[in-house]
Structures are given as C-alpha cells and as structure tokens.
Design a protein around this motif. Structure first.
Motif, PDB file in Angstrom:
ATOM      1  N   GLU A 226       0.819  -1.213   0.000  1.00  0.00           N
ATOM      2  CA  GLU A 226       0.000   0.000   0.000  1.00  0.00           C
ATOM      3  C   GLU A 226       0.852   1.262   0.000  1.00  0.00           C
ATOM      4  O   GLU A 226       0.514   2.262  -0.644  1.00  0.00           O
ATOM      5  N   GLU A 227       1.967   1.221   0.739  1.00  0.00           N
ATOM      6  CA  GLU A 227       2.832   2.402   0.877  1.00  0.00           C
ATOM      7  C   GLU A 227       4.274   1.998   0.628  1.00  0.00           C
ATOM      8  O   GLU A 227       5.102   2.003   1.536  1.00  0.00           O
ATOM      9  N   PHE A 228       4.591   1.659  -0.612  1.00  0.00           N
ATOM     10  CA  PHE A 228       5.922   1.146  -0.918  1.00  0.00           C
ATOM     11  C   PHE A 228       6.986   2.246  -0.890  1.00  0.00           C
ATOM     12  O   PHE A 228       6.777   3.364  -1.333  1.00  0.00           O
ATOM     13  N   SER A 229       8.134   1.877  -0.335  1.00  0.00           N
ATOM     14  CA  SER A 229       9.339   2.698  -0.433  1.00  0.00           C
ATOM     15  C   SER A 229      10.527   1.759  -0.260  1.00  0.00           C
ATOM     16  O   SER A 229      10.412   0.695   0.368  1.00  0.00           O
ATOM     17  N   LEU A 230      11.664   2.132  -0.818  1.00  0.00           N
ATOM     18  CA  LEU A 230      12.825   1.241  -0.817  1.00  0.00           C
ATOM     19  C   LEU A 230      13.282   0.876   0.593  1.00  0.00           C
ATOM     20  O   LEU A 230      13.754  -0.240   0.839  1.00  0.00           O
ATOM     21  N   ASP A 231      13.160   1.822   1.540  1.00  0.00           N
ATOM     22  CA  ASP A 231      13.633   1.543   2.892  1.00  0.00           C
ATOM     23  C   ASP A 231      12.798   0.479   3.601  1.00  0.00           C
ATOM     24  O   ASP A 231      13.212  -0.070   4.615  1.00  0.00           O
ATOM     25  N   LYS A 232      11.614   0.159   3.045  1.00  0.00           N
ATOM     26  CA  LYS A 232      10.766  -0.864   3.659  1.00  0.00           C
ATOM     27  C   LYS A 232      11.068  -2.269   3.142  1.00  0.00           C
ATOM     28  O   LYS A 232      10.493  -3.246   3.620  1.00  0.00           O
ATOM     29  N   LEU A 233      11.950  -2.367   2.138  1.00  0.00           N
ATOM     30  CA  LEU A 233      12.299  -3.686   1.605  1.00  0.00           C
ATOM     31  C   LEU A 233      12.938  -4.590   2.660  1.00  0.00           C
ATOM     32  O   LEU A 233      12.908  -5.812   2.552  1.00  0.00           O
ATOM     33  N   TYR A 234      13.512  -3.958   3.683  1.00  0.00           N
ATOM     34  CA  TYR A 234      14.113  -4.712   4.787  1.00  0.00           C
ATOM     35  C   TYR A 234      13.131  -5.718   5.375  1.00  0.00           C
ATOM     36  O   TYR A 234      13.503  -6.836   5.756  1.00  0.00           O
ATOM     37  N   PHE A 235      11.843  -5.348   5.420  1.00  0.00           N
ATOM     38  CA  PHE A 235      10.835  -6.210   6.036  1.00  0.00           C
ATOM     39  C   PHE A 235      10.551  -7.458   5.210  1.00  0.00           C
ATOM     40  O   PHE A 235       9.862  -8.370   5.683  1.00  0.00           O
ATOM     41  N   SER A 236      11.065  -7.516   3.983  1.00  0.00           N
ATOM     42  CA  SER A 236      10.822  -8.674   3.116  1.00  0.00           C
ATOM     43  C   SER A 236      11.912  -9.732   3.220  1.00  0.00           C
ATOM     44  O   SER A 236      11.834 -10.768   2.559  1.00  0.00           O
ATOM     45  N   LEU A 237      12.943  -9.506   4.044  1.00  0.00           N
ATOM     46  CA  LEU A 237      14.095 -10.419   4.069  1.00  0.00           C
ATOM     47  C   LEU A 237      13.711 -11.851   4.414  1.00  0.00           C
ATOM     48  O   LEU A 237      14.219 -12.806   3.812  1.00  0.00           O
ATOM     49  N   LEU A 238      12.831 -12.028   5.371  1.00  0.00           N
ATOM     50  CA  LEU A 238      12.463 -13.389   5.761  1.00  0.00           C
ATOM     51  C   LEU A 238      11.638 -14.093   4.688  1.00  0.00           C
ATOM     52  O   LEU A 238      11.654 -15.324   4.597  1.00  0.00           O
ATOM     53  N   SER A 239      10.925 -13.323   3.865  1.00  0.00           N
ATOM     54  CA  SER A 239      10.210 -13.951   2.750  1.00  0.00           C
ATOM     55  C   SER A 239      11.211 -14.446   1.712  1.00  0.00           C
ATOM     56  O   SER A 239      11.032 -15.530   1.137  1.00  0.00           O
ATOM     57  N   LEU A 240      12.270 -13.683   1.471  1.00  0.00           N
ATOM     58  CA  LEU A 240      13.316 -14.111   0.539  1.00  0.00           C
ATOM     59  C   LEU A 240      14.048 -15.334   1.095  1.00  0.00           C
ATOM     60  O   LEU A 240      14.398 -16.260   0.349  1.00  0.00           O
ATOM     61  N   PHE A 241      14.285 -15.325   2.409  1.00  0.00           N
ATOM     62  CA  PHE A 241      14.910 -16.480   3.061  1.00  0.00           C
ATOM     63  C   PHE A 241      14.052 -17.730   2.882  1.00  0.00           C
ATOM     64  O   PHE A 241      14.558 -18.810   2.528  1.00  0.00           O
ATOM     65  N   SER A 242      12.746 -17.607   3.097  1.00  0.00           N
ATOM     66  CA  SER A 242      11.839 -18.747   2.969  1.00  0.00           C
ATOM     67  C   SER A 242      11.791 -19.257   1.533  1.00  0.00           C
ATOM     68  O   SER A 242      11.817 -20.473   1.292  1.00  0.00           O
ATOM     69  N   LEU A 243      11.731 -18.337   0.585  1.00  0.00           N
ATOM     70  CA  LEU A 243      11.756 -18.724  -0.827  1.00  0.00           C
ATOM     71  C   LEU A 243      13.061 -19.437  -1.180  1.00  0.00           C
ATOM     72  O   LEU A 243      13.065 -20.455  -1.875  1.00  0.00           O
ATOM     73  N   GLY A 244      14.171 -18.878  -0.692  1.00  0.00           N
ATOM     74  CA  GLY A 244      15.477 -19.467  -0.971  1.00  0.00           C
ATOM     75  C   GLY A 244      15.607 -20.869  -0.408  1.00  0.00           C
ATOM     76  O   GLY A 244      16.202 -21.755  -1.037  1.00  0.00           O
ATOM     77  N   PHE A 245      15.040 -21.075   0.762  1.00  0.00           N
ATOM     78  CA  PHE A 245      15.108 -22.391   1.393  1.00  0.00           C
ATOM     79  C   PHE A 245      14.341 -23.420   0.562  1.00  0.00           C
ATOM     80  O   PHE A 245      14.847 -24.524   0.299  1.00  0.00           O
ATOM     81  N   VAL A 246      13.130 -23.045   0.146  1.00  0.00           N
ATOM     82  CA  VAL A 246      12.327 -23.955  -0.677  1.00  0.00           C
ATOM     83  C   VAL A 246      13.031 -24.230  -2.007  1.00  0.00           C
ATOM     84  O   VAL A 246      13.109 -25.377  -2.470  1.00  0.00           O
ATOM     85  N   ALA A 247      13.581 -23.180  -2.617  1.00  0.00           N
ATOM     86  CA  ALA A 247      14.298 -23.347  -3.884  1.00  0.00           C
ATOM     87  C   ALA A 247      15.515 -24.241  -3.705  1.00  0.00           C
ATOM     88  O   ALA A 247      15.827 -25.070  -4.568  1.00  0.00           O
ATOM     89  N   GLY A 248      16.209 -24.089  -2.570  1.00  0.00           N
ATOM     90  CA  GLY A 248      17.384 -24.921  -2.299  1.00  0.00           C
ATOM     91  C   GLY A 248      17.033 -26.385  -2.201  1.00  0.00           C
ATOM     92  O   GLY A 248      17.766 -27.253  -2.700  1.00  0.00           O
TER      93      GLY A 248
END
Length: 326
Positions: A226-248
């Motif tokens: 809803e309110e995107f800004s680059l500094d908020k991308l930090y909150f997505s790190l665990l989603s990337l971790f979860s995706l990476g784990f499944v991909a691994g």
C-alpha cells in the motif's frame, strides 16, 4: 515539560484479570495527571476511581477501539498500552521528559516478558528479543540504548495528540506501523527510550506464537504494498529467506553441487540459531531454537501470502456509543 495531562488508552474485549492488572498498575503510576480510557467490546465491570472511563464499542478491531477512545481523550498526550500488558511505575514520568524535544512525536520503549509468564511466554520472549530472530525489532523486547527508530508497537508508546492520525482499521496488526509512518511523514521523529518500560504477556502457547508471526508478516506485506518505499524492503528479508530455502530443497534434488552448498548453508544457519538460543537449561535452549526457526518461516510465508493475495479491506463502521458507556 511540566506535568501535561496524558490519556492512557487500553483496547480490550472485556475487563478480564489481565485488564484489571493493567488498570491497577496504571493507577499506581508515579505520575498524577492522567486519565484511563478503556475501550471494550462488552462492559462487564465498573471502577470506582474516577480516572477510569469505560466506553463500550462492540465487537470491532483494536484499531477502531483505539480510534473511539482517542475521540474521548482529554489529554495533551496519548499513551497506548495493550490490555495484556502493564506499565512499570515510572512509565509516564520517564516518557514525558523526552517530549522536551519538539521534533519527537512518539516515545516508546521495551515491552518485556512478565516474570509471571508461563514457559511458552518465556520462550517467545527469548525469541523476540534475539537479533538473529527478530532483526532490528529485537530492541522492542529488551532494554538497550536510547535511539531514534522507524516505528514502535502500540503496546507501548506515547504520542502527541495534536499530530496523531487515526489507526487504519484495514489492518489487524500493522496499524501501529502505519500510525508511526504517518507521524514521520508529518515531520516528527520516533524515539526508543530504554527506561519507558511495560511488561507484555506473550502468546501463552507456541502454536499461537507461530500464528501471530504469520499475521505479522502478512499485514506488514500488505502495508508495504500500500505504501511502498525502498527503505521498507528490509521487512521482506524473511520472505526471501523462505523462498530461498524452498528453492534450495528443490534444486538439491537435481544437482549434487547445489545440494552440498545448500547443506553447508543450512548447517551454518543452524549453528547461528543454536548458539544465539542458549539459555538457562537444555529444554529452554531447544525450544527457543525451534521456535526461532519456525518464526522465520511463519513470518516469511505470511509475507509471501500477502504478496499474492489482496487485503480485502472493509470500510470501518463506527458504533454509536451507548449513553452509559462512560
């Protein structure tokens, strides 16, 4: 700043034992200019102390309960606390001092696990206060050095009433994050003070903790969409971790090289979690380790869920207060 009036706002379903504890500890504060506004779904009890006001608002989200209470507040400052939390005696006295800085819009502090909490609560508290589990949000759950932050949780912060927006009722949990973001947009700072302390009960079972982490990830993802800004991308790190784990896991099936590298990374991750989860005994250490891992995946998959599905926001319907509500 000399003793300004503070409105303490407590949203709750009803007046249960935890809510009574919260109110009693608020009444015992070493600060003498405050009112307590308890916003409840059902009014099932009254209080003799005239500083306590109760408004009955029906079965609505906590955000709406806070908004209804804010409309009734007479204080120059609004102090938000959850009904399953209670403040340290010097809570308001310490917080108000920081508002001598006119650019500070919110003062918050740590919400610590109560000493009377059960085993699951203690495990949850250990997980949340660990940087390797919660990232920079860990300071919300332990006493550390004073600093400016991006946001604080509404179980423990005080804001200037004149600059406080309404809470967005479209969110179940991230409404306080949006509240803080709005304050920053208005040119004010958010300050974490280590001596502005409340004790906040955690979920009383580990299953409830995991569910809460999923909702945290989901709602934060919806808010960022809803309110995107680059500094908020930090909150997505665990989603990337979860995706990476499944991909691994998937790629390891087809490649020995990938499998070896993936297992190496998993081993390093497990070591970090284990060594940062060590506490008073083996049982506690074991469960803190397990719940830390589950917290990562629960939050991560919650974030991914919201990335795929829309937040079906409904327009907030504010009930008419009954004549005997206050």
């Amino acid at each position: 700043m000399k003793n300004p009036k503070v409105s303490i706002i407590i949203p709750s379903r009803s007046v249960d034992s935890l809510t009574e504890k919260c109110i009693q500890e608020c009444l015992n504060l070493d600060y003498d200019n405050f009112e307590i506004i308890l916003s409840v779904a059902v009014k099932n009890k009254s209080f003799k102390d005239k500083r306590v006001k109760i408004i009955e608002v029906g079965e609505v989200k906590p955000s709406i309960k806070r908004n209804m209470a804010m409309k009734k507040a007479n204080g120059e400052f609004l102090a938000f606390i959850d009904s399953d939390a209670y403040p340290r005696k010097d809570w308001l006295k310490n917080a108000i001092r920081y508002f001598d800085d006119e650019k500070i819009g919110i003062v918050g502090g740590p919400n610590l696990t109560p000493p009377e909490g059960n085993f699951a609560e203690r495990v949850s508290g250990y997980v949340l206060s660990n940087f390797w589990a919660s990232g920079f949000a860990y300071l919300r759950y332990r006493i550390t050095e004073n600093q400016f932050v991006k946001m604080m949780p509404s179980c423990n912060y005080i804001s200037r009433k004149k600059i406080s927006p309404e809470y967005d009722s479209g969110f179940l949990t991230a409404e306080d994050s949006k509240f803080c973001f709005e304050i920053k947009k208005r040119g004010y700072k958010i300050f974490y003070a280590g001596n502005v302390v409340v004790y906040h009960h955690r979920r009383d079972t580990m299953k409830k903790h995991i569910k809460q982490m999923f909702i945290y990830g989901r709602d934060m993802s919806w808010l960022i969409k809803e309110e995107f800004s680059l500094d908020k991308l930090y909150f997505s790190l665990l989603s990337l971790f979860s995706l990476g784990f499944v991909a691994g896991i998937i790629l390891s099936i087809f490649s020995l090289t990938v499998r070896i590298f993936f297992l190496y990374l998993v081993f390093i991750y497990a070591l970090i979690i284990l060594f940062t989860s060590i506490h008073e005994n083996i049982k506690t250490t074991f469960w803190v380790s397990i719940i830390t891992i589950l917290t990562h995946f629960s939050y991560g998959f919650g974030f991914l869920y919201a990335a795929l599905f829309k937040n079906s926001k409904e327009k907030a319907v504010y009930p008419t207060l009954k004549s005997n509500s206050v």
